[in-house]
Design an enzyme around this catalytic site. Structure first.
Site, PDB file in Angstrom:
ATOM      1  N   VAL A 201      44.823  53.702  52.829  1.00  0.00           N
ATOM      2  CA  VAL A 201      45.395  53.380  51.513  1.00  0.00           C
ATOM      3  C   VAL A 201      45.218  51.890  51.241  1.00  0.00           C
ATOM      4  O   VAL A 201      45.699  51.051  52.007  1.00  0.00           O
ATOM      5  CB  VAL A 201      46.890  53.746  51.444  1.00  0.00           C
ATOM      6  CG1 VAL A 201      47.438  53.492  50.042  1.00  0.00           C
ATOM      7  CG2 VAL A 201      47.108  55.207  51.840  1.00  0.00           C
TER       8      VAL A 201
ATOM      9  N   GLY B  61      44.967  43.602  53.914  1.00  0.00           N
ATOM     10  CA  GLY B  61      46.323  44.099  53.704  1.00  0.00           C
ATOM     11  C   GLY B  61      46.369  45.502  53.153  1.00  0.00           C
ATOM     12  O   GLY B  61      45.925  45.751  52.045  1.00  0.00           O
ATOM     13  N   SER B  62      46.913  46.454  53.879  1.00  0.00           N
ATOM     14  CA  SER B  62      46.803  47.848  53.476  1.00  0.00           C
ATOM     15  C   SER B  62      47.695  48.736  54.330  1.00  0.00           C
ATOM     16  O   SER B  62      48.562  48.261  55.051  1.00  0.00           O
ATOM     17  CB  SER B  62      45.344  48.280  53.580  1.00  0.00           C
ATOM     18  OG  SER B  62      44.746  47.723  54.736  1.00  0.00           O
ATOM     19  N   ARG B  63      47.438  50.052  54.270  1.00  0.00           N
ATOM     20  CA  ARG B  63      48.298  51.025  54.938  1.00  0.00           C
ATOM     21  C   ARG B  63      47.440  52.170  55.492  1.00  0.00           C
ATOM     22  O   ARG B  63      46.478  52.605  54.850  1.00  0.00           O
ATOM     23  CB  ARG B  63      49.306  51.551  53.913  1.00  0.00           C
ATOM     24  CG  ARG B  63      50.131  52.758  54.327  1.00  0.00           C
ATOM     25  CD  ARG B  63      50.972  53.228  53.135  1.00  0.00           C
ATOM     26  NE  ARG B  63      51.649  54.482  53.409  1.00  0.00           N
ATOM     27  CZ  ARG B  63      52.888  54.579  53.895  1.00  0.00           C
ATOM     28  NH1 ARG B  63      53.562  53.480  54.142  1.00  0.00           N
ATOM     29  NH2 ARG B  63      53.452  55.751  54.109  1.00  0.00           N
TER      30      ARG B  63
ATOM     31  N   MET C  26      49.676  47.301  57.454  1.00  0.00           N
ATOM     32  CA  MET C  26      48.880  46.197  57.987  1.00  0.00           C
ATOM     33  C   MET C  26      49.020  44.988  57.073  1.00  0.00           C
ATOM     34  O   MET C  26      48.784  45.101  55.867  1.00  0.00           O
ATOM     35  CB  MET C  26      47.399  46.581  58.057  1.00  0.00           C
ATOM     36  CG  MET C  26      47.089  47.721  59.001  1.00  0.00           C
ATOM     37  SD  MET C  26      45.311  48.037  59.072  1.00  0.00           S
ATOM     38  CE  MET C  26      45.067  48.828  57.478  1.00  0.00           C
TER      39      MET C  26
END
Length: 232
Positions: free
Chosen positions: A162, A192-194, A101
Protein backbone atom coordinates in the site's frame (compact mmCIF):
# COMPACT_ATOMS: atom_id res chain seq x y z
CA UNK A 1 30.43 -4.00 6.00
CA UNK A 2 29.78 -2.74 2.48
CA UNK A 3 26.43 -1.10 1.76
CA UNK A 4 24.42 -3.12 -0.76
CA UNK A 5 21.89 -1.10 -2.77
CA UNK A 6 18.68 -2.62 -4.11
CA UNK A 7 18.32 -2.92 -7.86
CA UNK A 8 14.68 -1.85 -7.40
CA UNK A 9 15.93 1.67 -6.75
CA UNK A 10 18.69 1.83 -9.37
CA UNK A 11 17.02 4.63 -11.33
CA UNK A 12 16.58 6.78 -8.24
CA UNK A 13 20.01 6.30 -6.68
CA UNK A 14 21.79 6.89 -9.98
CA UNK A 15 19.78 10.09 -10.48
CA UNK A 16 20.48 11.19 -6.88
CA UNK A 17 24.20 10.56 -7.32
CA UNK A 18 24.26 12.65 -10.51
CA UNK A 19 22.37 15.52 -8.87
CA UNK A 20 24.52 15.59 -5.74
CA UNK A 21 27.73 15.28 -7.77
CA UNK A 22 26.61 18.34 -9.72
CA UNK A 23 25.90 20.27 -6.53
CA UNK A 24 29.24 19.35 -5.02
CA UNK A 25 30.99 20.35 -8.22
CA UNK A 26 29.24 23.73 -8.20
CA UNK A 27 30.16 24.33 -4.54
CA UNK A 28 33.79 23.41 -5.22
CA UNK A 29 33.94 25.75 -8.24
CA UNK A 30 32.41 28.64 -6.31
CA UNK A 31 34.68 28.06 -3.34
CA UNK A 32 37.76 28.06 -5.57
CA UNK A 33 36.64 31.12 -7.57
CA UNK A 34 35.33 33.31 -4.75
CA UNK A 35 35.97 32.20 -1.19
CA UNK A 36 36.91 28.98 0.61
CA UNK A 37 34.27 29.85 3.21
CA UNK A 38 31.73 28.27 0.83
CA UNK A 39 33.35 24.84 1.26
CA UNK A 40 31.34 23.88 4.41
CA UNK A 41 28.18 24.04 2.27
CA UNK A 42 29.29 20.66 0.91
CA UNK A 43 28.62 19.00 4.27
CA UNK A 44 24.78 19.01 4.15
CA UNK A 45 24.93 18.01 0.47
CA UNK A 46 27.09 15.00 1.33
CA UNK A 47 24.75 14.15 4.24
CA UNK A 48 21.70 14.27 1.95
CA UNK A 49 23.45 12.09 -0.63
CA UNK A 50 24.42 9.60 2.08
CA UNK A 51 20.82 9.39 3.31
CA UNK A 52 19.53 8.83 -0.25
CA UNK A 53 21.94 5.91 -0.72
CA UNK A 54 21.11 4.53 2.73
CA UNK A 55 17.38 4.57 1.96
CA UNK A 56 17.93 2.10 -0.90
CA UNK A 57 19.99 -0.30 1.22
CA UNK A 58 19.24 -4.01 0.85
CA UNK A 59 20.75 -6.04 3.71
CA UNK A 60 20.68 -9.82 3.79
CA UNK A 61 18.34 -11.41 6.31
CA UNK A 62 18.46 -14.61 8.36
CA UNK A 63 15.19 -16.28 7.33
CA UNK A 64 13.71 -18.68 9.93
CA UNK A 65 13.35 -22.28 8.77
CA UNK A 66 10.54 -23.20 11.19
CA UNK A 67 7.79 -25.01 9.26
CA UNK A 68 4.44 -23.28 8.78
CA UNK A 69 5.36 -19.73 9.76
CA UNK A 70 4.64 -16.45 7.95
CA UNK A 71 7.30 -13.76 8.22
CA UNK A 72 6.86 -10.04 7.84
CA UNK A 73 7.09 -8.71 4.29
CA UNK A 74 8.38 -5.35 5.51
CA UNK A 75 10.57 -3.63 8.06
CA UNK A 76 8.61 -1.34 10.35
CA UNK A 77 6.14 -1.37 13.21
CA UNK A 78 3.08 -3.61 13.54
CA UNK A 79 0.30 -1.06 13.13
CA UNK A 80 -2.82 -3.22 13.46
CA UNK A 81 -4.04 -6.80 13.79
CA UNK A 82 -7.59 -7.02 12.47
CA UNK A 83 -10.11 -9.83 11.86
CA UNK A 84 -11.45 -9.96 8.29
CA UNK A 85 -14.60 -11.58 6.93
CA UNK A 86 -15.63 -13.54 3.83
CA UNK A 87 -16.93 -10.35 2.19
CA UNK A 88 -13.43 -8.86 2.03
CA UNK A 89 -10.48 -9.42 -0.29
CA UNK A 90 -9.40 -12.75 1.21
CA UNK A 91 -12.84 -14.29 0.61
CA UNK A 92 -12.88 -16.17 3.93
CA UNK A 93 -12.58 -15.35 7.61
CA UNK A 94 -9.05 -14.58 8.67
CA UNK A 95 -6.63 -12.05 10.11
CA UNK A 96 -4.96 -9.01 8.57
CA UNK A 97 -1.69 -7.74 10.01
CA UNK A 98 -0.49 -4.32 8.86
CA UNK A 99 3.12 -3.15 9.13
CA UNK A 100 3.88 0.57 8.80
CA UNK A 101 7.18 1.59 7.18
CA UNK A 102 8.59 5.06 7.77
CA UNK A 103 11.24 6.71 5.61
CA UNK A 104 14.05 5.36 7.80
CA UNK A 105 13.14 1.67 7.40
CA UNK A 106 14.56 -0.70 4.80
CA UNK A 107 11.95 -0.64 2.03
CA UNK A 108 12.73 -3.88 0.20
CA UNK A 109 9.76 -6.24 0.60
CA UNK A 110 9.97 -10.01 1.04
CA UNK A 111 7.70 -13.01 0.49
CA UNK A 112 6.07 -14.22 3.76
CA UNK A 113 6.01 -17.96 3.03
CA UNK A 114 6.65 -20.72 0.51
CA UNK A 115 3.85 -20.46 -2.04
CA UNK A 116 2.81 -20.09 -5.66
CA UNK A 117 1.84 -16.68 -7.00
CA UNK A 118 -1.76 -16.80 -8.26
CA UNK A 119 -2.31 -13.20 -9.30
CA UNK A 120 -1.12 -9.62 -8.87
CA UNK A 121 -3.77 -6.90 -8.89
CA UNK A 122 -2.65 -3.28 -9.09
CA UNK A 123 -5.30 -0.88 -7.82
CA UNK A 124 -4.98 2.86 -8.58
CA UNK A 125 -5.90 5.17 -5.74
CA UNK A 126 -5.00 8.19 -3.64
CA UNK A 127 -1.98 8.76 -1.41
CA UNK A 128 -3.26 9.27 2.12
CA UNK A 129 -1.06 8.95 5.20
CA UNK A 130 -1.03 5.15 5.72
CA UNK A 131 -1.58 5.63 9.45
CA UNK A 132 -5.15 6.64 8.66
CA UNK A 133 -7.54 3.62 8.71
CA UNK A 134 -9.13 4.52 5.35
CA UNK A 135 -5.72 4.53 3.64
CA UNK A 136 -5.69 0.72 3.61
CA UNK A 137 -8.61 0.73 1.17
CA UNK A 138 -8.34 4.05 -0.67
CA UNK A 139 -4.61 4.27 -1.40
CA UNK A 140 -2.86 2.94 -4.47
CA UNK A 141 -1.93 -0.68 -3.85
CA UNK A 142 -0.81 -3.99 -5.30
CA UNK A 143 -2.48 -7.16 -3.98
CA UNK A 144 -0.51 -10.39 -4.40
CA UNK A 145 -2.58 -13.54 -4.05
CA UNK A 146 -0.58 -16.60 -3.01
CA UNK A 147 -1.55 -20.26 -2.88
CA UNK A 148 -0.14 -21.99 0.20
CA UNK A 149 -0.18 -25.75 0.79
CA UNK A 150 -0.95 -26.79 4.37
CA UNK A 151 -2.53 -29.93 5.72
CA UNK A 152 -2.86 -31.36 2.21
CA UNK A 153 -5.00 -28.40 1.06
CA UNK A 154 -4.48 -25.16 -0.83
CA UNK A 155 -5.16 -21.90 1.00
CA UNK A 156 -5.23 -18.34 -0.28
CA UNK A 157 -2.92 -15.84 1.45
CA UNK A 158 -2.71 -12.16 0.47
CA UNK A 159 0.13 -9.68 0.62
CA UNK A 160 -0.80 -6.04 -0.07
CA UNK A 161 1.70 -3.30 -0.85
CA UNK A 162 0.00 0.00 0.00
CA UNK A 163 1.50 3.32 -1.11
CA UNK A 164 1.64 6.15 1.43
CA UNK A 165 1.58 9.92 1.62
CA UNK A 166 5.03 10.31 0.07
CA UNK A 167 5.33 7.02 -1.81
CA UNK A 168 4.50 7.27 -5.49
CA UNK A 169 5.77 4.01 -6.90
CA UNK A 170 5.12 0.37 -6.01
CA UNK A 171 7.50 -2.24 -7.43
CA UNK A 172 6.26 -5.86 -7.47
CA UNK A 173 8.91 -8.23 -8.80
CA UNK A 174 6.70 -11.34 -9.12
CA UNK A 175 4.57 -12.98 -11.79
CA UNK A 176 1.56 -15.36 -11.77
CA UNK A 177 2.56 -19.01 -11.65
CA UNK A 178 5.89 -18.28 -9.98
CA UNK A 179 7.04 -20.49 -7.11
CA UNK A 180 8.34 -18.29 -4.30
CA UNK A 181 10.06 -18.96 -1.02
CA UNK A 182 9.89 -17.45 2.44
CA UNK A 183 12.14 -14.41 2.71
CA UNK A 184 12.62 -14.02 -1.05
CA UNK A 185 12.82 -10.42 -2.27
CA UNK A 186 9.58 -9.40 -4.01
CA UNK A 187 9.84 -5.64 -4.65
CA UNK A 188 9.61 -2.41 -2.71
CA UNK A 189 7.51 0.69 -2.08
CA UNK A 190 9.43 3.93 -2.28
CA UNK A 191 9.33 6.48 0.58
CA UNK A 192 7.02 5.52 3.46
CA UNK A 193 4.22 3.00 3.10
CA UNK A 194 2.39 -0.04 4.47
CA UNK A 195 2.48 -3.82 3.97
CA UNK A 196 -0.37 -6.14 4.89
CA UNK A 197 -0.47 -9.90 5.39
CA UNK A 198 -3.91 -11.54 5.11
CA UNK A 199 -4.03 -15.09 6.47
CA UNK A 200 -7.15 -17.34 6.53
CA UNK A 201 -8.41 -18.45 9.95
CA UNK A 202 -7.44 -22.07 9.24
CA UNK A 203 -3.78 -21.04 9.07
CA UNK A 204 -3.79 -18.78 12.13
CA UNK A 205 -2.58 -21.12 14.83
CA UNK A 206 -0.68 -18.45 16.75
CA UNK A 207 -0.16 -14.72 16.26
CA UNK A 208 3.35 -13.97 17.47
CA UNK A 209 3.35 -10.16 17.40
CA UNK A 210 1.37 -7.39 19.02
CA UNK A 211 0.50 -3.89 17.86
CA UNK A 212 3.54 -1.66 18.35
CA UNK A 213 6.11 -4.45 17.94
CA UNK A 214 9.02 -3.90 15.53
CA UNK A 215 9.11 -6.13 12.46
CA UNK A 216 12.02 -7.12 10.24
CA UNK A 217 11.26 -8.23 6.68
CA UNK A 218 11.99 -11.89 6.01
CA UNK A 219 12.87 -12.49 9.64
CA UNK A 220 10.13 -11.59 12.14
CA UNK A 221 7.46 -14.28 12.42
CA UNK A 222 3.98 -12.72 12.38
CA UNK A 223 1.82 -15.87 12.32
CA UNK A 224 2.40 -19.57 12.83
CA UNK A 225 0.03 -22.11 11.28
CA UNK A 226 -1.34 -25.03 13.30
CA UNK A 227 0.91 -28.10 13.31
CA UNK A 228 0.20 -30.44 10.41
CA UNK A 229 -0.93 -33.92 11.40
CA UNK A 230 1.39 -36.80 10.57
CA UNK A 231 -1.16 -38.38 8.20
CA UNK A 232 -2.07 -35.10 6.40
Amino acid sequence: MALTLTTYGRREWIACSAIFAGLLGAIAALAWAYTPWLAPAAVPVLAAWGWAMWFFRDPDRLVPDEPGVFVSSADGIVADITPVGPGEALGVEGTRIGVFMNIFNVHVNRVPCDAQVVSIDHQPGVFLDVRKPEAAFRNESATIRLSVTHGGRQHAVLVRQVAGLVARRIVTDLFPGQQVHRGQRMGMIKFGSRLELWVPAELVGEIRVSVGDPAVAGQTVLVAAPKESANA
